[in-house]
Design an enzyme around this catalytic site. Structure first.
Site, PDB file in Angstrom:
ATOM      1  N   GLU A 164       0.893  -1.170  -0.223  1.00 32.36           N
ATOM      2  CA  GLU A 164      -0.383   0.211   0.119  1.00 32.36           C
ATOM      3  C   GLU A 164       1.089   1.742  -0.179  1.00 32.36           C
ATOM      4  O   GLU A 164       0.793   2.181   0.671  1.00 32.36           O
ATOM      5  CB  GLU A 164      -0.881   0.043   1.477  1.00 32.36           C
ATOM      6  CG  GLU A 164      -2.318  -0.850   1.304  1.00 32.36           C
ATOM      7  CD  GLU A 164      -2.962  -0.873   2.226  1.00 32.36           C
ATOM      8  OE1 GLU A 164      -3.100  -0.139   2.865  1.00 32.36           O
ATOM      9  OE2 GLU A 164      -3.974  -1.657   2.306  1.00 32.36           O
ATOM     10  N   GLU A 322      -6.567  -7.611  -0.424  1.00 33.60           N
ATOM     11  CA  GLU A 322      -6.323  -7.833   0.611  1.00 33.60           C
ATOM     12  C   GLU A 322      -8.454  -7.280   1.021  1.00 33.60           C
ATOM     13  O   GLU A 322      -8.907  -6.608   0.629  1.00 33.60           O
ATOM     14  CB  GLU A 322      -6.086  -6.789   2.202  1.00 33.60           C
ATOM     15  CG  GLU A 322      -4.771  -6.953   2.306  1.00 33.60           C
ATOM     16  CD  GLU A 322      -3.643  -5.823   2.652  1.00 33.60           C
ATOM     17  OE1 GLU A 322      -4.504  -5.232   3.377  1.00 33.60           O
ATOM     18  OE2 GLU A 322      -3.033  -5.893   2.804  1.00 33.60           O
TER      19      GLU A 322
END
Ligand code: GAL
Length: 701
Positions: A164, A322
């Site tokens: 991320e 995710e």
């Protein structure tokens, strides 16, 4: 010079991690947190659950390189060997998402700084500045070490760069960042005179005489120059992308055949990275998504985020890298997901183009900041609803293998643009409570409620196939974008533009002559003044529907095909916290100057039309306006008799069609569908029954 980010016409080569059979299923796997016995059980449980891909090594730098230049590969070698033996593949990380303490101890200059000059210290994760050359060297070095070590490992299916990127450190105001920002500005503007013109530095004595004088928009006594801020957003996204590129270059060099990606955060909450701009650097698009507990319509936000991800992926299948099996740990009151909600969330992404369903994380940690974050194997172990649902989901994904590679098609597009987001939420605006994603979601929700499948695309994407194009709050619009949208209308699309669109150019300079400058011609209107609405005021329109937040003084004009029609007019303005005033159906002063003036308009343009909404209608009014627009455009819902709350989406190939049905209501629903239901592996006889909260996936015949 047009400096908005436009996507190139041709998509880059798309590379799915082909080694992984069927739909990919798994999660972040952190074996370094566990003893040997647990790691052995992991493989057994993964096999039982049908897991075939795990993300490994994301936060492992300190465990892999415990002292500078000394590597401890043993545990990771063993993990990857075991996974390979079990037929499970690895999305192997570069391990750079959290620098080890020895590195920050030796080089505190790698730490990022906030706008106030506060250093973000180690102790959590992502405490690094991507503009610091020392950090870049170490990160690239670690990436090379990983790549060389595991280049030929049979478990390696995909590279996962960092994690991320920009999640916690997207805006760095350190001196290194200041230097990088100046380099970026110099390459964008060439001369400081160009920059002065674009930034409007004649205002407040801000004129620069050299690039050396420029700083990031650090905390100042008053509003910082808005174009400086806007460019800092652009620079920050580019700077983080250049960090990704450095790592990808190493991975390509060492393992040319292994696809490379990183996990995006394509949601309504992640503003700082322009993922449309990043997408072409990825071999495959991956994203993370978490629902928000106190949003009762979180399934619609999920649908939007999935459609946005598909838009970023140019329609190709993508990876949900995710999400959560149940509660997370970072919201004020975390929501425990019932098993059916977990299944709906996971398959909701598949319905909208995901060919991978992954979670954070495989096994719930027993220590550390995320120990109360759910996982596929919770603290309670095997004998839990969560683990049983993990196994159920694995079975469901096997049943759904035939959908792999199929795509979603839509006749309606919602335009989404990170630069417009950055621009719309700068300081000192007419209504400073404006939220771009809220405005986009409002219109997306309307489409969702009408059962219409929608693409979420960038304004520079190909708009030619859409019957209707919704343009919510595209505040910042360059000339090319305005032209493309107008052209789509001339060719036959019904285009709907909402308030606070087309106001400024790419430098955040107002387009003069009346609002909305970029769209006056398309819409056949001219707005003289904005009339923001106070939080305790409500507007009524002449059809009895309500609106709030915004109004404006619109005049219809004739842009060549007769004057634009007025579709709804402003009627009253009421104070809602004062029953007496509300009963009087007037504003506190008794006068509503906009009463009787246009609120919603429609302009015929070539073969199509330009609709304008100069206020913020409530959800029912949004639906009724959209119904008019879509009827005109000839757009039908995905399924003609799906009741509200029943979500229907199709994935198709040239020869096959798969209908996904999600029942978000408390009542069973029956739908006319012909074919084979894949989850129950049964032929549909009569109508398809989808129980309350349930899911069906029909291979249509
Ligand atoms: C993501 C992150 C994961 C984990 C997760 C928790 O932002 O990539 O490492 O922290 O959130 O929800």
């Amino acid at each position: 010079m047009s400096t908005n980010r436009a996507r190139t016409d041709s998509a880059p080569e798309y590379r799915w991690p082909e080694k992984v059979p069927g739909l990919a299923y798994g999660g972040d796997y952190n074996p370094e947190q566990w003893p040997q016995q647990t790691r052995l059980e992991d493989i057994e449980l993964m096999t039982e659950a049908g897991v075939n891909l795990v993300s490994v090594g994301i936060f492992s730098w300190a465990m892999l390189e415990p002292r500078q230049g000394e590597y401890d590969w043993g545990w990771l070698d063993e993990t990857l060997d075991r996974l390979a033996e079990a037929g499970i593949y690895a999305a192997l990380a570069t391990a750079t998402a959290s620098p080890p303490p020895w590195l920050t101890h030796q080089h505190p200059e790698i730490l990022p700084q906030t706008a106030e000059g506060v250093t973000l210290w180690p102790g959590a994760r992502q405490a690094y500045s991507v503009s610091n050359p020392v950090f870049r060297d170490y990160a690239v070095g670690m990436t090379r070490a990983m790549a060389e070590r595991y280049a030929d490992h049979p478990a390696l299916a995909l590279w996962h760069v960092d994690n991320e990127i920009g999640c916690h450190n997207s805006h760095d105001f350190s001196d290194d960042a200041a230097a990088a920002f100046r380099r970026w500005l110099e390459s964008r503007y060439g001369t400081v005179e160009n920059l002065n013109a674009a930034w409007g530095t004649a205002f407040w004595s801000q004129r620069y005489s050299s690039f050396e004088e420029i700083l990031p928009p650090r905390t100042a006594p008053m509003f910082v120059n808005p174009t400086q801020k806007l460019d800092f957003y652009r620079y920050s996204s580019d700077e983080l992308l250049s960090y990704f590129r450095d790592m990808k270059a190493v991975l390509r060099e060492v393992t040319p055949d292994v696809p490379v990606t990183t996990n995006f955060m394509c949601t309504t909450r992640s503003k700082n990275m322009d993922y449309f701009d990043w997408a072409d650097d990825m071999d495959v698009i991956a994203t993370d998504h978490y629902t928000i507990a106190d949003d009762p319509q979180r399934h619609i936000e999920l649908a939007f985020s999935a459609d946005l991800t598909r838009g970023v992926a140019r329609g190709k299948p993508w990876m949900l890298m995710e999400h959560s099996t149940s509660g997370v740990n970072w919201q004020p009151r975390n929501h425990t997901k019932p098993p059916e909600e977990m299944l709906r969330d996971s398959l909701g992404h598949v319905a909208r183009g995901a060919d991978a369903v992954m979670f954070f994380q495989w096994r719930q940690s027993k220590a550390g900041a995320e120990k109360y974050h759910s996982a596929m194997v919770p603290h309670g172990g095997r004998d839990t609803d969560v683990y049983r649902t993990t196994v159920r989901l694995g079975d469901a994904l096997k049943q759904l293998e035939p959908v792999k590679g199929t795509e979603v098609t839509a006749e309606v597009a919602v335009l989404f643009d990170y630069e417009a987001w950055w621009g719309a939420e700068l300081d000192s605006h007419p209504n400073n409570d404006y939220s771009y994603p809220e405005e986009v979601l409002r219109w997306y929700r309307g489409l969702w409620n009408l059962g219409v499948t929608t693409d979420v695309v960038h304004p520079s994407d190909d708009l030619s196939g859409y019957r209707s194009i919704i343009v919510p709050g595209l505040y910042l619009t360059d000339d090319a974008t305005a032209e493309r949208i107008a052209e789509a209308a001339s060719r036959g699309a019904s285009v709907l533009v909402t308030y606070f669109s087309g106001i400024v150019d790419e430098y955040d300079n107002v387009r003069l002559g009346g609002y909305p400058g970029a769209f006056r011609q398309l819409l056949g209107i001219r707005t003289e003044e904005f009339w923001p609405v106070q939080p305790n005021e409500r507007i009524t329109l002449d059809d009895g529907s309500t609106a709030d937040f915004w109004s404006e003084k619109i005049t219809v004009t004739d842009s060549g095909s007769g004057a634009a029609e007025v579709v709804r007019r402003f009627a009253t303005l009421q104070r809602v916290d004062d029953p007496a005033a509300a009963a009087a159906t007037t504003a506190p002063t008794g006068i509503f100057t906009l009463a009787g003036l246009p609120a919603v308009t429609r302009n015929t343009v070539g073969e199509g039309a330009g609709w304008y909404v100069g206020t913020r209608p409530d959800d029912d009014a949004v639906k009724s306006i959209l119904t008019e627009v879509l009827t005109e455009a000839g757009v039908a819902p995905e399924h003609e008799d799906a009741p509200e709350g029943i979500e229907v989406v199709r994935r198709r190939s040239e020869t096959e069609s798969f209908l996904f049905v999600f029942n978000h209501t408390g009542n069973d629903a029956k739908l006319k569908v012909k074919g084979h239901e894949l989850l129950s592996d049964s032929k549909i006889k009569g109508k398809l029954n989808v129980p309350a909260g349930g899911i069906a996936v029909v291979q249509e015949t």
